[in-house]
Write an enzyme that holds these catalytic residues in place. Sequence first.
Site, mmCIF file in Angstrom:
data_model
loop_
_atom_site.group_PDB
_atom_site.id
_atom_site.type_symbol
_atom_site.label_atom_id
_atom_site.label_comp_id
_atom_site.label_asym_id
_atom_site.label_seq_id
_atom_site.Cartn_x
_atom_site.Cartn_y
_atom_site.Cartn_z
ATOM 1 N N HIS A 129 0.818 -1.217 0.000
ATOM 2 C CA HIS A 129 0.000 0.000 0.000
ATOM 3 C C HIS A 129 0.851 1.266 0.000
ATOM 4 C CE1 HIS A 129 -3.472 -2.500 1.936
ATOM 5 N NE2 HIS A 129 -3.178 -2.871 0.707
ATOM 6 N N LEU A 374 -3.036 -9.617 5.766
ATOM 7 C CA LEU A 374 -2.961 -9.359 4.322
ATOM 8 C C LEU A 374 -1.747 -8.480 4.017
ATOM 9 C CD1 LEU A 374 -6.768 -8.715 3.622
ATOM 10 C CD2 LEU A 374 -5.480 -10.795 3.209
ATOM 11 N N PHE A 375 -0.952 -8.188 5.013
ATOM 12 C CA PHE A 375 0.387 -7.603 4.872
ATOM 13 C C PHE A 375 0.399 -6.265 4.134
ATOM 14 C CE2 PHE A 375 0.877 -12.357 4.282
ATOM 15 C CZ PHE A 375 0.897 -12.608 5.640
ATOM 16 N N CYS A 376 -0.640 -5.460 4.307
ATOM 17 C CA CYS A 376 -0.701 -4.154 3.630
ATOM 18 C C CYS A 376 -0.498 -4.293 2.125
ATOM 19 C CB CYS A 376 0.310 -3.164 4.218
ATOM 20 S SG CYS A 376 0.023 -2.805 5.940
ATOM 21 N N ALA A 377 -0.932 -5.424 1.600
ATOM 22 C CA ALA A 377 -0.904 -5.629 0.144
ATOM 23 C C ALA A 377 -2.187 -6.392 -0.169
ATOM 24 C CB ALA A 377 0.343 -6.402 -0.264
#
Length: 457
Positions: A129, A374-377
């Site tokens: 992100h 979701l790992f900022c992705a």
Amino acid sequence: MSLRPAALPSSVHAPLPVLGRDVLVPLVTGGEVGYAALDYAASAPALQRVWDDVAAYAPYYGSVHRGAGYLSQLSTDLFEQSRATVADFLGCRPGDQVIFTRSTTDSLNLLATAVPAGTSVFVFETEHHASLLPWRASDVSYLAAPRTPGEAVTTLEKALAAREQRGPALVCVTGASNVTGELWPVRELAAAAHAHGARIVLDAAQLAAHHPVDIAELDVDWVAFSGHKLYAPFGSGVLAGRADWLCAAEPYLAGGGASRRVARRADGGVDVDWHTTAARHEAGSPNVIGAYAIASACRALAEAGFARLVEREQALVARVRAGLAEVPGVRVLSLFGEDAARVGVISFVVEGWNSSHFAAALSAEYGIGVRDGLFCAHPLVRTLLGGTEQEPGECAAPDAAPGELPSLNAVRVSFGAGTPEEHVERFVDAVRELVADGARWRYRTEDGRCVPDRDQA
Ligand SMILES: Cc1ncc(COP(=O)(O)O)c(C=O)c1O
């Protein structure tokens, strides 16, 4: 939760010693174990060398660029030497600027405010992100997830060739994915960008600690990275690269340090003459400790030698991947496939397990710190999981029992130059045991986190 004193002997081996290698954590099943930090992709532990350098400097701490005293002069020199060290580490070209920021996110937001009006931005939907979202004032094209490095290049080429506006263009791309660890073809993407008159910024947040990043050799226009992922967690990051757009842009922050001269105007207003050096975008008192810590980490990595670090990390990657491949129901997430080049970042899901539950059990029952989510992705992880936009996001239903729900998020294990083999072995064994025997404890959600259920005790 409380801080626990170090009690283990420093017996763990890794190419670069890090802090925390002797920290004990409690197990929910009883007893204590040395903490296995396997979440380097989020924040890597500080290098011992960085800590020692910072501690040695701390008594000499003083203001930067704003003090006549001896320690202010010394701190100013140290800050500027740190800039030079980072420039060396990144192989900067003459005329490139190195700007100290707070982080990769901050660096990319800075660049987003500096792109000329009318710039078209091209970014893959698979980005973190921090790379995906800052370009709000620009015309952004989100490129579909490629399934090979070659497809990434052709996708970009086609998008740039189809561009209608002839104004400036910027491509933003990651060097190594924070989800799959896979390396992106940065040199080829840079060549494609330049062939079409576009510029390119490299998000090196997950690359810089694992691989050499040479701005001139990769022929990228800018590089961004964070200190806390480079073993230097003191609140600084870097944006390095071409000076022209940066010098022409309004300062990122307005204030002291960025301004060379400020004067009242006859009409009652204020005239400002802004610096055209890196200081233009570094308003406020600089974080000298953060900058010095990054420089110290750069020196430590360069002295250790990336060839040796890469070779050793690849052995750990191979061990984890082989270990996971042997466990039934474990699926490793990948965009580019088995043979892709990658760093020590591996995400996976386990059939019949909620990922938050799995990560909580690794922590509570084995003393292993990984990340779930979701790992900022979000778009990338949803693509890899085959999910839909409507599904809940991070930490989805962490209180579900094993087998109740398909996983809506993933588990990520990540490591680097401070990771001893024992942590990786313990992780592989723990995954095998959890899948074979199940969790030994019950878990529930508390404040959005999956935690051991104390009522079971
Ligand atoms: C690929 C990538 N880019 C950017 C970032 C943002 O870094 P920071 O949170 O330090 O700003 C991260 C953080 O995880 C990342 O993995």
